[in-house]
Design a protein around this motif. Structure first.
Motif, PDB file in Angstrom:
ATOM      1  N   GLN A   1     -12.032  94.993  48.794  1.00 53.78           N
ATOM      2  CA  GLN A   1     -10.899  95.126  49.706  1.00 53.78           C
ATOM      3  C   GLN A   1     -10.101  93.822  49.742  1.00 53.78           C
ATOM      4  O   GLN A   1      -8.878  93.813  49.772  1.00 53.78           O
ATOM      5  CB  GLN A   1     -11.438  95.463  51.098  1.00 53.78           C
ATOM      6  CG  GLN A   1     -10.405  95.926  52.071  1.00 53.78           C
ATOM      7  CD  GLN A   1     -11.020  96.178  53.438  1.00 53.78           C
ATOM      8  OE1 GLN A   1     -12.172  95.808  53.694  1.00 53.78           O
ATOM      9  NE2 GLN A   1     -10.261  96.795  54.316  1.00 53.78           N
ATOM     10  N   CYS A   2     -10.809  92.725  49.709  1.00 57.92           N
ATOM     11  CA  CYS A   2     -10.195  91.398  49.718  1.00 57.92           C
ATOM     12  C   CYS A   2      -9.299  91.223  48.494  1.00 57.92           C
ATOM     13  O   CYS A   2      -8.139  90.806  48.590  1.00 57.92           O
ATOM     14  CB  CYS A   2     -11.330  90.365  49.743  1.00 57.92           C
ATOM     15  SG  CYS A   2     -10.819  88.664  49.706  1.00 57.92           S
ATOM     16  N   GLU A   3      -9.842  91.574  47.331  1.00 57.43           N
ATOM     17  CA  GLU A   3      -9.069  91.470  46.092  1.00 57.43           C
ATOM     18  C   GLU A   3      -7.795  92.310  46.172  1.00 57.43           C
ATOM     19  O   GLU A   3      -6.712  91.877  45.788  1.00 57.43           O
ATOM     20  CB  GLU A   3      -9.904  91.961  44.897  1.00 57.43           C
ATOM     21  CG  GLU A   3     -11.133  91.121  44.604  1.00 57.43           C
ATOM     22  CD  GLU A   3     -10.864  90.043  43.562  1.00 57.43           C
ATOM     23  OE1 GLU A   3      -9.763  90.041  43.003  1.00 57.43           O
ATOM     24  OE2 GLU A   3     -11.754  89.208  43.334  1.00 57.43           O
ATOM     25  N   ILE A   4      -7.951  93.548  46.671  1.00 59.08           N
ATOM     26  CA  ILE A   4      -6.815  94.466  46.674  1.00 59.08           C
ATOM     27  C   ILE A   4      -5.727  93.977  47.630  1.00 59.08           C
ATOM     28  O   ILE A   4      -4.539  93.966  47.284  1.00 59.08           O
ATOM     29  CB  ILE A   4      -7.289  95.887  47.053  1.00 59.08           C
ATOM     30  CG1 ILE A   4      -8.190  96.431  45.944  1.00 59.08           C
ATOM     31  CG2 ILE A   4      -6.095  96.812  47.269  1.00 59.08           C
ATOM     32  CD1 ILE A   4      -8.959  97.675  46.310  1.00 59.08           C
ATOM     33  N   TRP A   5      -6.126  93.543  48.806  1.00 56.24           N
ATOM     34  CA  TRP A   5      -5.131  93.053  49.761  1.00 56.24           C
ATOM     35  C   TRP A   5      -4.344  91.860  49.210  1.00 56.24           C
ATOM     36  O   TRP A   5      -3.137  91.784  49.315  1.00 56.24           O
ATOM     37  CB  TRP A   5      -5.801  92.673  51.093  1.00 56.24           C
ATOM     38  CG  TRP A   5      -5.707  93.788  52.087  1.00 56.24           C
ATOM     39  CD1 TRP A   5      -6.558  94.832  52.193  1.00 56.24           C
ATOM     40  CD2 TRP A   5      -4.685  93.979  53.073  1.00 56.24           C
ATOM     41  NE1 TRP A   5      -6.137  95.665  53.189  1.00 56.24           N
ATOM     42  CE2 TRP A   5      -4.991  95.170  53.752  1.00 56.24           C
ATOM     43  CE3 TRP A   5      -3.548  93.265  53.449  1.00 56.24           C
ATOM     44  CZ2 TRP A   5      -4.197  95.660  54.787  1.00 56.24           C
ATOM     45  CZ3 TRP A   5      -2.764  93.749  54.471  1.00 56.24           C
ATOM     46  CH2 TRP A   5      -3.094  94.944  55.136  1.00 56.24           C
ATOM     47  N   PHE A   6      -5.077  90.943  48.625  1.00 53.71           N
ATOM     48  CA  PHE A   6      -4.442  89.755  48.050  1.00 53.71           C
ATOM     49  C   PHE A   6      -3.380  90.170  47.028  1.00 53.71           C
ATOM     50  O   PHE A   6      -2.227  89.736  47.076  1.00 53.71           O
ATOM     51  CB  PHE A   6      -5.526  88.903  47.393  1.00 53.71           C
ATOM     52  CG  PHE A   6      -5.006  87.643  46.765  1.00 53.71           C
ATOM     53  CD1 PHE A   6      -4.645  86.559  47.551  1.00 53.71           C
ATOM     54  CD2 PHE A   6      -4.883  87.535  45.384  1.00 53.71           C
ATOM     55  CE1 PHE A   6      -4.178  85.397  46.975  1.00 53.71           C
ATOM     56  CE2 PHE A   6      -4.411  86.373  44.801  1.00 53.71           C
ATOM     57  CZ  PHE A   6      -4.058  85.306  45.599  1.00 53.71           C
ATOM     58  N   GLN A   7      -3.811  91.056  46.135  1.00 53.02           N
ATOM     59  CA  GLN A   7      -2.937  91.559  45.087  1.00 53.02           C
ATOM     60  C   GLN A   7      -1.686  92.229  45.665  1.00 53.02           C
ATOM     61  O   GLN A   7      -0.572  91.974  45.248  1.00 53.02           O
ATOM     62  CB  GLN A   7      -3.747  92.580  44.285  1.00 53.02           C
ATOM     63  CG  GLN A   7      -3.203  92.867  42.932  1.00 53.02           C
ATOM     64  CD  GLN A   7      -3.698  91.812  41.957  1.00 53.02           C
ATOM     65  OE1 GLN A   7      -4.352  90.852  42.358  1.00 53.02           O
ATOM     66  NE2 GLN A   7      -3.354  91.955  40.708  1.00 53.02           N
ATOM     67  N   LYS A   8      -1.912  93.103  46.636  1.00 54.30           N
ATOM     68  CA  LYS A   8      -0.812  93.913  47.155  1.00 54.30           C
ATOM     69  C   LYS A   8       0.193  93.075  47.946  1.00 54.30           C
ATOM     70  O   LYS A   8       1.393  93.313  47.877  1.00 54.30           O
ATOM     71  CB  LYS A   8      -1.358  95.043  48.047  1.00 54.30           C
ATOM     72  CG  LYS A   8      -2.131  96.091  47.284  1.00 54.30           C
ATOM     73  CD  LYS A   8      -1.238  96.959  46.401  1.00 54.30           C
ATOM     74  CE  LYS A   8      -2.097  97.869  45.545  1.00 54.30           C
ATOM     75  NZ  LYS A   8      -1.367  98.520  44.461  1.00 54.30           N
ATOM     76  N   ILE A   9      -0.290  92.117  48.697  1.00 57.19           N
ATOM     77  CA  ILE A   9       0.656  91.282  49.454  1.00 57.19           C
ATOM     78  C   ILE A   9       1.565  90.540  48.480  1.00 57.19           C
ATOM     79  O   ILE A   9       2.778  90.518  48.623  1.00 57.19           O
ATOM     80  CB  ILE A   9      -0.082  90.269  50.366  1.00 57.19           C
ATOM     81  CG1 ILE A   9      -0.871  90.999  51.435  1.00 57.19           C
ATOM     82  CG2 ILE A   9       0.913  89.312  51.025  1.00 57.19           C
ATOM     83  CD1 ILE A   9      -1.627  90.083  52.385  1.00 57.19           C
ATOM     84  N   LEU A  10       0.959  89.985  47.439  1.00 54.49           N
ATOM     85  CA  LEU A  10       1.763  89.243  46.465  1.00 54.49           C
ATOM     86  C   LEU A  10       2.755  90.134  45.736  1.00 54.49           C
ATOM     87  O   LEU A  10       3.861  89.728  45.426  1.00 54.49           O
ATOM     88  CB  LEU A  10       0.850  88.563  45.448  1.00 54.49           C
ATOM     89  CG  LEU A  10       0.231  87.251  45.897  1.00 54.49           C
ATOM     90  CD1 LEU A  10      -0.515  86.604  44.746  1.00 54.49           C
ATOM     91  CD2 LEU A  10       1.284  86.297  46.447  1.00 54.49           C
TER      92      LEU A  10
END
Lengths: 820, 222
Positions: free
Chosen positions: A274-283
């Motif tokens: 979830q951490c990876e996905i959030w980071f990716q999506k915000i950017l």
């Protein structure tokens, strides 16, 4: 120097910094110098390190008045930290004191990261103050002549004790302390714990329930009243907000203003994926954050993590997406705001995360709760109440964990050997083994020496040997070496490191994930898109890729259960759905559209109601039950119910559960009326029925995995070293079956069941839940389609299976379906 | 669909198949019997594994040692073969005291015993020869190739082991199950592992493959 003069040194130091010591700090100094043991209840970032490093140094000064000119070498105190990432910080504060007070004391760190060279140096020349982890302490106990090393140790401090309590690392700590109490002539034992429900018990476990140390101890509470404000992020458009899901990306746009309005924001996620996905999506959506945002989780390499931590302190980051890896320690003053994405599953954890913000004295902590699906809004609302009442959970310590004891005894046998008559009384003083029987003790000794309970001529079992004078000793270098590698009780999936082909460590990933990749596949890890090249040794080789991908490694372990307190609050909150609109919290109000939909064919249950729903989809017949007791309880209850149904007629079904309820999914309709008529929810015969249910066997099988590794029956190989021990590797599953068939009275095999019932299924709580259901009216709704309440459960792909049909019958049925 | 159940073995249901006009029986314990030659094929027994683990300090229950021999006795008595051929990995590792049990077993078993060596078979050949067990790197009987590692060779049908094959089945209501199996492709049959203390590796069958799964006491074609 008398105590007053000694204490004056500390107070002067505080004055020089223009600081004022907190009452709890002064209290700890005084108690320590009086020779007392104790537990200090203080949150992270409150100055707890100064509360205990000071008296340790002061005590040395008092006993060595010429400390400025003469220095007595040797270990004087040990500071245990559960996370090695914290050790640097602890070292800095210790050094500040030792230097400012003009002592010549040295401070050293010894963890899994310490190089072999440095460790060897320590063997001959220990630092005065040693910072280490529970595992490394065990390793010290496995080296020859350890008693001499520890002889003059005057204090041991166990930091973040609440994190260790209720885990097997905690037991490791109990055992280590039981030995040090004998070995060290004059040692004070101190624990530091955040607030948990059972603080008194935490002190008892640390010091030993019947020990003299407990009698001469104190419990000091910091009582820093800190204001915590919880705000829910409520979706602007409830109609399009999903009924299920765990990512919460729908609310991404509402998070951005929060990030913009604060200096530094931490976004806590529940899993690393979830951490990876959030980071990716915000950017992706807000590229302007590039360079101002970072990610932090346990699988990312240490340098990157340290860099992120430093960047937070420097205020050079606007936002950090992280997991529980940032829960502990490390004081981040600049953090102003915390966002919790998805339910934190526990009040203590939520409070701890909230406490990461507004570290400066007098500042309030602000935490935003971001629900990932509709029903989590109920959780958000319940969490606010929990914070108001500080309804914090207990940490339940283990009892009679024989696997850890076997490991510990082997450790002692590896170093200097041990005499059972000397060690047994020490062990009986610990909390974990206070009730161990003489027979069990003898069983364990037999197991160590013979690998069983009787000696057979053709057996070549070899581990611990009994020497002529009765000393238990490991003489084989190979056994000793394997054991040292294996020390440590945190057992995870096999992990492999991820590296660039040209070198450069990126992090570690579960082997399971890598095994599903073929060369050329692209996956997201540590915020980068990586192309998988090959597996070499214990490493996966990758290169950077520009391709986009939706493959994100999943890590197990993100599945936590609600505590009893949280479940209770959650139910209370849900019941308010029936109140007049104006009396509802804004979260419940926001859920109005969902409740309306739920009521179309079913109900929103009230305190006196127990809701059952049935409907059919193309997956099969769904039977939904809603006790609202937390995931763990539902796991046990679903298994129990399925077993009891199977007594009425052969059945095969799969089970799914979350914190709100559980589902039995079957290819045939289950007659609910029959369940009710036969009173299948009765708490009577609960334990025997549970034991017979297939699922408890499956759970025990999984528990056995850790037990087999910890007790040294399964050898996991040398991580990172790439040394192959293939001929000694076997799966614990195989081993479990062999025990079931040939040695089911083995204490370690039985421990798997005890742990399943007591820790996983929480049989005590399960019984209370069944008793509560017995008092409720059962409401059975036959629906034409899935209801909003059922949705998150039926879409869960992680399922348990249960069947008492003959295997051959099942296969025939499966084949019949295949050929249809 | 027929299961080809053999009524002469009421307890264990054996699957009969024909390959290159020869009759074979698949036994639920994991052995394959060649009727015309009275030859029993058994693969991957991994004898000595339990003792090997114990020798290195992993306390696997000792009673498990005897299970392999009991099962060997069982399958031998079911067929009473003229010859028994082990398709490799008969012993898990270097020699240990389980060898003595194997010696006893060989002495009391009337059939002639052959071994096609596998990657785990590192025990000296002389040891086997002393027991009158002949060792071969591979065997070709008529058009049948007997080997440890899977290999498709022109003009031959291969019997082999090594893989410990199993198959995953899916059912209604998200049922899933994993079973050890005989895995037959066009010109090759991989035998399941006979040994008790061994794992499996699941294979994905193509349309042209035939899979015979071991379901408790019977062998069923899936």
């Amino acid at each position: 120097m008398n105590r007053k003069e000694t204490l004056a040194i500390a107070e002067n130091w505080f004055q020089e910094q223009n600081w004022q010591p907190f009452p709890f700090q002064k209290e700890s100094w005084k108690a320590f110098l009086e020779g007392k043991h104790g537990l200090l209840n203080a949150p992270t970032g409150s100055g707890k390190t100064y509360a205990l490093w000071f008296p340790i140094v002061l005590n040395y000064i008092r006993n060595h008045p010429d400390y400025k000119t003469k220095h007595k070498k040797g270990l004087k105190a040990i500071w245990i930290t559960p996370l090695r990432a914290l050790s640097q910080e602890i070292k800095q504060s210790a050094e500040r004191i030792t230097q400012d007070l003009g002592t010549q004391m040295t401070v050293g760190i010894r963890t899994g990261d310490t190089s072999a060279k440095e460790r060897a140096k320590m063997r001959t020349n220990m630092p005065d103050l040693l910072i280490t982890t529970p595992e490394s302490l065990q390793l010290l106990l496995s080296s020859k002549g350890y008693a001499k090393t520890f002889k003059d140790c005057s204090a041991i401090v166990v930091d973040e004790w609440h994190e260790l309590l209720g885990t097997k690392r905690g037991i490791q700590m109990e055992l280590g302390l039981s030995r040090l109490k004998t070995v060290c002539k004059d040692m004070r034992i101190w624990g530091i714990s955040a607030t948990i429900g059972n603080l008194e018990q935490a002190r008892e476990v640390l010091l030993g329930p019947t020990s003299a140390e407990l009698g001469n101890s104190v419990l000091i509470k910091a009582n820093l009243n800190k204001k915590i404000t919880v705000k829910s992020i409520i979706p602007k458009e409830m109609e399009t907000f999903p009924w299920r899901g765990h990512l919460g990306l729908h609310l991404l746009d509402q998070v951005v203003p929060i990030i913009n309005n604060s200096k530094t924001t931490l976004l806590f996620t529940n899993t690393r994926s979830q951490c990876e996905i959030w980071f990716q999506k915000i950017l992706e959506k807000y590229p302007e954050f590039a360079g101002e945002m970072a990610m932090h989780h346990g699988s990312i390499n240490k340098e990157t993590r340290l860099w992120v931590e430093q960047a937070i302190r420097n205020e050079s980051l606007k936002a950090v997406v992280c997991t529980s890896s940032l829960d502990l320690g490390v004081d981040f003053a600049p953090v102003e705001t915390v966002v919790q994405i998805g339910g934190p599953k526990g009040v203590a954890r939520f409070l701890q995360r909230a406490g990461r913000s507004g570290h400066r004295p007098g500042k309030e902590s602000v935490i935003y709760f971001l629900p990932t699906h509709a029903i989590e809004l109920v959780e958000a609302s319940a969490m606010q109440k929990a914070v108001l009442n500080s309804a914090v959970e207990d940490r339940i310590p283990y009892l009679n964990s024989f696997d850890v004891l076997i490991q510990y005894l082997t450790t002692l046998a590896v170093s200097d050997g041990f005499y059972p008559d000397e060690i047994y009384p020490e062990i009986k003083q610990t909390f974990c083994y206070q009730a161990i029987s003489d027979e069990q003790w003898q069983w364990l000794l037999n197991f160590l020496v013979m690998g069983s309970q009787s000696l057979k001529s053709y057996d070549e079992y070899k581990k611990v040997e009994i020497e002529e004078d009765g000393k238990f000793k490991v003489n084989s270098r190979a056994v000793a070496m394997r054991h040292r590698f294996q020390i440590g009780t945190i057992v995870g999936d096999a992990t492999i490191s991820v590296r660039y082909q040209k070198g450069g460590y990126i992090g570690s990933i579960e082997e399971y994930f890598i095994s599903k990749l073929s060369p050329g596949d692209v996956f997201t890890f540590a915020g980068r898109n990586l192309e998988f090249i090959r597996i070499k040794g214990m490493a996966a080789h990758v290169r950077n890729s520009k391709k986009r991908t939706n493959k994100v490694p999943s890590w197990m372990g993100g599945r936590l259960s609600f505590s009893a307190k949280m479940s209770e609050l959650l139910r209370q909150e849900l019941y308010t759905a029936e109140l007049v609109f104006s009396k509802q919290s804004e979260e419940i109000q926001a859920l109005q559209p969902m409740f309306i939909k739920q009521r179309e064919e079913s109900i929103v249950p009230q305190p006196h109601q127990f809701l059952i729903e049935t409907f059919k989809t193309r997956d099969g017949y769904h039977h939904m039950f809603y006790p609202f007791e937390g995931r763990a309880i539902h796991e046990g209850m679903s298994s129990l119910l399925a077993y009891r149904i199977s007594l009425l007629a052969p059945i095969t079904c799969s089970l799914a559960f979350n914190d709100y309820g559980f589902e039995l999914l079957s290819d045939r309709e289950i007659n609910i009326q029959e369940i009710l008529d036969n009173n299948l929810f009765t708490p009577e015969y609960m334990l025997t029925d549970l034991q017979k249910s297939l699922n408890s066997n499956e759970m025990a099988r999984r528990k056995f995995r850790d037990i087999a590794v910890i007790s040294g029956m399964v050898f996991t190989g040398y991580p990172e070293k790439g040394i192959k021990m293939k001929h000694l590797q076997s799966s614990s599953e195989l081993l479990f079956d062999v025990f079931r068939d040939f040695e089911d009275d083995n204490l370690l095999y039985q421990q798997a069941y005890t742990e399943t019932f007591e820790h996983q299924l929480e049989e005590g709580r399960l019984r209370l839940a069944l008793e509560r259901i017995a008092q409720q009216d059962i409401v059975w709704k036959q629906c034409s389609q899935p209801t909003p309440l059922s949705f998150p459960i039926i879409t869960d792909r992680l399922r348990e299976k249960l069947s008492n049909e003959k295997l051959a019958d099942r296969i025939k049925r499966m084949m019949a379906k295949l050929t249809k | 669909m027929t299961f080809g159940l053999n009524l002469q073995h009421p307890l264990r249901m054996i699957q009969k198949i024909k390959i290159l006009n020869q009759e074979f029986q698949l036994h639920p314990l994991g052995g394959l019997f060649w009727e015309g030659k009275s030859l029993l094929l058994i693969s991957d027994v991994h004898l000595g594994k339990v003792s090997h683990f114990r020798k290195f300090g992993a306390a696997v229950p000792r009673k498990a040692i005897h299970k392999n021999f009991l099962l060997l006795d069982k399958i031998v008595s079911d067929f009473d073969p003229f010859q028994i051929c082990f398709l490799g990995d008969l012993f898990h590792s270097s020699i240990n005291k389980e060898w003595e049990l194997f010696e006893n077993w060989v002495a009391k078993t009337p059939a002639e015993i052959l071994l096609v060596a596998g990657n785990h078979d590192i025990i000296a050949p002389e040891k086997f020869e002393k027991l009158k067990v002949s060792i071969f790197p591979e065997l070709i009987i008529d058009s049948f190739l007997l080997t440890h590692h899977p290999e498709e060779r022109k003009g031959c049908f291969t019997f082999c082991g090594h893989v410990h094959p199993s198959i995953k089945l899916k059912g209604f209501g998200k049922e899933r199950i994993k079973l050890p199996c005989f895995f037959k492709s066009k010109s090759q049959m991989i035998l399941p592992a006979f040994g008790q203390f061994t794992g499996t590796h699941s294979l994905d069958p193509k349309d042209s493959d035939e899979v015979y799964a071991i379901v408790e006491d019977s062998v069923i074609k899936v």
